[in-house]
Write a protein that holds these residues in place. Structure first.
Motif, PDB file in Angstrom:
ATOM      1  N   ALA A 136       9.369   4.219  10.088  1.00 42.72           N
ATOM      2  CA  ALA A 136      10.154   2.980  10.042  1.00 42.72           C
ATOM      3  C   ALA A 136       9.290   1.827  10.496  1.00 42.72           C
ATOM      4  CB  ALA A 136      11.392   3.101  10.929  1.00 42.72           C
ATOM      5  N   ASP A 137       9.553   0.646   9.946  1.00 44.51           N
ATOM      6  CA  ASP A 137       8.839  -0.552  10.377  1.00 44.51           C
ATOM      7  C   ASP A 137       9.206  -0.889  11.816  1.00 44.51           C
ATOM      8  OD1 ASP A 137       7.498  -0.944   7.978  1.00 44.51           O
ATOM      9  OD2 ASP A 137       9.098  -2.192   7.132  1.00 44.51           O
ATOM     10  N   LYS A 138       8.233  -1.435  12.541  1.00 39.49           N
ATOM     11  CA  LYS A 138       8.448  -1.784  13.940  1.00 39.49           C
ATOM     12  C   LYS A 138       8.705  -3.272  14.132  1.00 39.49           C
ATOM     13  CE  LYS A 138       7.511   2.480  15.049  1.00 39.49           C
ATOM     14  NZ  LYS A 138       8.608   3.399  15.438  1.00 39.49           N
ATOM     15  N   ILE A 139       8.786  -4.024  13.045  1.00 41.28           N
ATOM     16  CA  ILE A 139       9.008  -5.462  13.145  1.00 41.28           C
ATOM     17  C   ILE A 139      10.453  -5.792  12.816  1.00 41.28           C
ATOM     18  CG2 ILE A 139       6.588  -5.968  12.565  1.00 41.28           C
ATOM     19  CD1 ILE A 139       7.587  -6.724   9.751  1.00 41.28           C
ATOM     20  N   ASP A 140      10.876  -6.996  13.172  1.00 41.98           N
ATOM     21  CA  ASP A 140      12.244  -7.422  12.910  1.00 41.98           C
ATOM     22  C   ASP A 140      12.415  -8.072  11.547  1.00 41.98           C
ATOM     23  OD1 ASP A 140      13.042  -6.561  15.398  1.00 41.98           O
ATOM     24  OD2 ASP A 140      12.621  -8.482  16.353  1.00 41.98           O
ATOM     25  N   TYR A 141      11.311  -8.509  10.918  1.00 43.86           N
ATOM     26  CA  TYR A 141      11.404  -9.256   9.666  1.00 43.86           C
ATOM     27  C   TYR A 141      11.482  -8.289   8.485  1.00 43.86           C
ATOM     28  CZ  TYR A 141      10.311 -12.546   5.925  1.00 43.86           C
ATOM     29  OH  TYR A 141      10.350 -13.303   4.777  1.00 43.86           O
ATOM     30  N   GLN A 142      12.636  -8.258   7.847  1.00 45.91           N
ATOM     31  CA  GLN A 142      12.886  -7.435   6.667  1.00 45.91           C
ATOM     32  C   GLN A 142      12.358  -6.002   6.839  1.00 45.91           C
ATOM     33  OE1 GLN A 142      11.310  -9.437   3.195  1.00 45.91           O
ATOM     34  NE2 GLN A 142      12.438 -11.329   3.606  1.00 45.91           N
ATOM     35  N   PRO A 143      12.763  -5.333   7.883  1.00 49.43           N
ATOM     36  CA  PRO A 143      12.226  -3.991   8.133  1.00 49.43           C
ATOM     37  C   PRO A 143      12.730  -2.982   7.104  1.00 49.43           C
ATOM     38  CG  PRO A 143      14.024  -4.433   9.626  1.00 49.43           C
ATOM     39  CD  PRO A 143      13.774  -5.723   8.882  1.00 49.43           C
ATOM     40  N   ALA A 144      11.923  -1.982   6.857  1.00 44.43           N
ATOM     41  CA  ALA A 144      12.279  -0.884   5.959  1.00 44.43           C
ATOM     42  C   ALA A 144      12.194   0.429   6.714  1.00 44.43           C
ATOM     43  CB  ALA A 144      11.353  -0.854   4.752  1.00 44.43           C
ATOM     44  N   ILE A 145      12.955   1.390   6.248  1.00 40.97           N
ATOM     45  CA  ILE A 145      12.763   2.767   6.676  1.00 40.97           C
ATOM     46  C   ILE A 145      12.240   3.554   5.477  1.00 40.97           C
ATOM     47  CG2 ILE A 145      14.484   2.646   8.505  1.00 40.97           C
ATOM     48  CD1 ILE A 145      16.434   4.144   6.674  1.00 40.97           C
ATOM     49  N   TYR A 146      11.524   4.630   5.755  1.00 41.51           N
ATOM     50  CA  TYR A 146      10.771   5.311   4.712  1.00 41.51           C
ATOM     51  C   TYR A 146      11.088   6.804   4.697  1.00 41.51           C
ATOM     52  CZ  TYR A 146       7.988   1.035   5.046  1.00 41.51           C
ATOM     53  OH  TYR A 146       7.582  -0.284   5.078  1.00 41.51           O
ATOM     54  N   GLU A 147      11.041   7.351   3.490  1.00 43.15           N
ATOM     55  CA  GLU A 147      11.181   8.795   3.324  1.00 43.15           C
ATOM     56  C   GLU A 147      10.099   9.281   2.373  1.00 43.15           C
ATOM     57  OE1 GLU A 147      12.257  12.286   4.366  1.00 43.15           O
ATOM     58  OE2 GLU A 147      13.578  10.638   5.021  1.00 43.15           O
ATOM     59  N   GLN A 148       9.188  10.112   2.909  1.00 40.61           N
ATOM     60  CA  GLN A 148       8.134  10.694   2.075  1.00 40.61           C
ATOM     61  C   GLN A 148       8.547  12.108   1.700  1.00 40.61           C
ATOM     62  OE1 GLN A 148       3.992  12.359   3.308  1.00 40.61           O
ATOM     63  NE2 GLN A 148       3.653  10.201   2.797  1.00 40.61           N
ATOM     64  N   LEU A 149       8.502  12.387   0.388  1.00 40.26           N
ATOM     65  CA  LEU A 149       8.920  13.685  -0.123  1.00 40.26           C
ATOM     66  C   LEU A 149       8.042  14.126  -1.283  1.00 40.26           C
ATOM     67  CD1 LEU A 149      12.838  13.589  -0.341  1.00 40.26           C
ATOM     68  CD2 LEU A 149      11.470  15.044   1.152  1.00 40.26           C
ATOM     69  N   TYR A 150       8.090  15.420  -1.536  1.00 42.08           N
ATOM     70  CA  TYR A 150       7.503  16.005  -2.736  1.00 42.08           C
ATOM     71  C   TYR A 150       8.671  16.484  -3.595  1.00 42.08           C
ATOM     72  CZ  TYR A 150       3.318  16.199   0.210  1.00 42.08           C
ATOM     73  OH  TYR A 150       2.266  15.886   1.051  1.00 42.08           O
ATOM     74  N   LEU A 151       8.797  15.941  -4.778  1.00 37.50           N
ATOM     75  CA  LEU A 151       9.894  16.284  -5.675  1.00 37.50           C
ATOM     76  C   LEU A 151       9.345  17.015  -6.891  1.00 37.50           C
ATOM     77  CD1 LEU A 151      11.951  12.960  -5.578  1.00 37.50           C
ATOM     78  CD2 LEU A 151      12.190  14.984  -4.125  1.00 37.50           C
TER      79      LEU A 151
END
Length: 546
Positions: free
Chosen positions: A467-482
């Motif tokens: 997850a982003d550690k900043i307050d400006y438009q932060p995103a969370i991430y999911e890395q996967l193999y599909l």
């Protein structure tokens, strides 16, 4: 520089600049390694193929409909090993139509010709008319499309430049637009092939006979005879006809020269005749394999009583049957290569195997300098069927495994991305942000072209991998193999969090073809319509294996 050197330079430039010369597929290679090949030589949906010989080189194009870039250009030295070297069409007009997913519209049954030092491709768009592009180098750049004839219904166009410099055009007709069909017409173009200078003349009528659905004509001249070679009898069940006349306007004699017979190759027809520099004759045609699309076969041609018998030579008569295995054509060169399927996304341009489902917009996505391709989420409240930024390629074989390593970056709720098997029915394995977690889901639609709704099944809940550690438009991430495994038209999905252990998920999905195209594999990224900041998937790699 003499003509032979010019042609050799063109071929070398095409391979070195645009080619993917050393790629050998793990899932389909027609070369048996003993001087023979097994059909199909292209086990992918290169429907309505046309091919020409230019010196010792061969160039093939095929229908692309609404998929872009369109008009694929493939190159071969021996008619068996092919590589994709470019596309002749970057956008379709009008953009008001083709910016969306205009399924089944666009480029129908093109023809490719080499005339006076230039390559030409003609095609019929059933809604807007006859178009042409040309190029000095078959790998491009190609000219912008020129509308040669405006109007509805004209499809499957092919020019013929005669020895006296006159140019003729043959075409078929789409009943869905013109409300008549099963006739073949010829008209004259100006010497440049840029406009019609005569009205069309019906030279063949298949109505009321087994030669119904005559279409896909190709125009040739041989030893003073004008030839029109075309399919009839239906896409999946038809046969190949050859017609000859002493005049481009007929009257034509007609014979059936290739049909299924006792073979498993249904509907062997529609393609291109090639006379090689080695003095041989061959014919490339498609076979409709349902969900897999129309794959390309290569057949020898034997001239008997001045008729081109295709495939296995019968004891008598002029109608051959398809050969599944055959000797390799005589050729000056052999290149061991197949069209590329896998992609590490390490180049600053998108691989040639990929196509969009509508005219490209920068907001669809783009390559990066850090070894991933970024596909942005498309804003829509409609189903995947209406999404033009689907990043897709053709299925490469009857059985294969496609695995992707990707990361979904989600800035807002509902942002989704994953892999898809796309067609009139489709199924996708995706991850979707919900709250501060992700849902692994299978999204399936049956009868998408009929406006049917999607079925969504949640398969697992996943915590973000970062997850982003900043307050400006932060995103969370999911890395996967599909992963999807495809066998005999069925698709099974699985996923992994570490790329080593895969877990099967979801329901088995039965592939189905798209609108005039085979089912396609690739990526989807979506989010609800609105003004929020887009999410994206970064695709690290896509690998096609056994």
């Amino acid at each position: 520089m003499n003509k032979l050197l010019i042609l050799s330079f063109i071929s070398l430039l095409a391979m070195n600049t645009y080619g993917q010369k050393d790629y050998v597929s793990q899932v389909w290679n027609p070369d048996n390694g003993d001087g023979t090949f097994t059909n199909p030589v292209l086990n992918a949906d290169y429907s309505d193929p046309d091919v020409i010989a230019v010196g010792d080189d061969y160039y093939l194009t095929a229908s692309s409909f609404n998929c872009l870039p369109g008009l694929p250009i493939l190159h071969s030295r021996d008619l068996v090993h092919w590589q994709l070297i470019g596309h002749a069409l970057q956008r379709l007009e009008p953009d008001s139509v083709f910016a969306a997913s205009a399924h089944g519209m666009g480029v129908w049954a093109p023809s490719i010709r080499y005339h006076d030092g230039e390559f030409y491709i003609y095609w019929g768009d059933p809604d807007y008319g006859v178009f042409m592009v040309k190029a000095k180098n078959p790998a491009g750049p190609w000219s912008k499309p020129l509308q040669v004839i405006a109007g509805k219904g004209m499809i499957d166009t092919c020019p013929l430049w005669d020895e006296d410099g006159r140019c003729y055009l043959v075409n078929a007709w789409a009943n869905s637009r013109s409300r008549f069909a099963s006739v073949i017409t010829v008209r004259e173009l100006n010497a440049d092939g840029t406009e019609a200078i005569s009205a069309p003349v019906i030279v063949f009528d298949g109505n009321g006979t087994e030669n119904r659905t005559c279409e896909g004509p190709k125009f040739y001249k041989r030893d003073g005879w004008y030839w029109i070679m075309m399919p009839a009898g239906g896409v999946a069940t038809g046969f190949q006809l050859a017609m000859r006349s002493r005049s481009p306007y007929g009257p034509y004699e007609c014979k059936k020269v290739l049909e299924q017979g006792d073979t498993p190759v249904n509907g062997p027809h529609q393609g291109g005749w090639i006379h090689t520099s080695q003095g041989e004759d061959w014919f490339m045609h498609f076979q409709d394999k349902g969900a897999y699309g129309r794959v390309v076969h290569l057949q020898p041609v034997t001239w008997r009583d001045n008729w081109p018998v295709m495939g296995k030579l019968p004891a008598k008569g002029y109608c051959g049957e398809p050969l599944l295995t055959c000797r390799m054509p005589k050729s000056a060169y052999h290149d061991t290569c197949n069209p590329v399927e896998s992609d590490e996304f390490n180049d600053p341009r998108l691989g040639l195997q990929w196509q969009w489902h509508g005219n490209y917009q920068q907001s669809f996505g783009m390559p990066t300098s850090f070894g991933v391709f970024r596909l942005y989420t498309y804003k829509t409240d409609k189903t995947i069927w209406h999404t033009p930024n689907l990043l897709l390629q053709k299925t490469p074989a009857d059985s294969f495994t496609a695995t992707a390593k990707l990361t979904l970056a989600a800035k807002e709720q509902g942002q989704t991305g994953g892999i898809i098997m796309m067609g009139l029915d489709y199924s996708a394995l995706v991850v979707k942000r919900e709250g501060n977690s992700f849902l692994l889901q299978q999204v399936t639609c049956h009868g998408a072209d009929k406006g049917n709704v999607e079925e969504v099944k949640t398969l697992a809940t996943l915590e973000p991998t970062s997850a982003d550690k900043i307050d400006y438009q932060p995103a969370i991430y999911e890395q996967l193999y599909l992963r999807m495994r495809v066998h005999n038209g069925e698709v099974e999905f699985s996923y992994s969090t570490n790329g080593k252990r895969y877990k099967s998920v979801g329901e088995t999905f039965q592939m189905r073809e798209g609108k005039w195209i085979g089912a396609k594999i690739g990526f989807v990224a979506q989010e609800p319509a609105g003004k929020s900041n887009r999410g994206w998937i970064d695709v690290d790699w896509f690998r096609v294996t056994k």
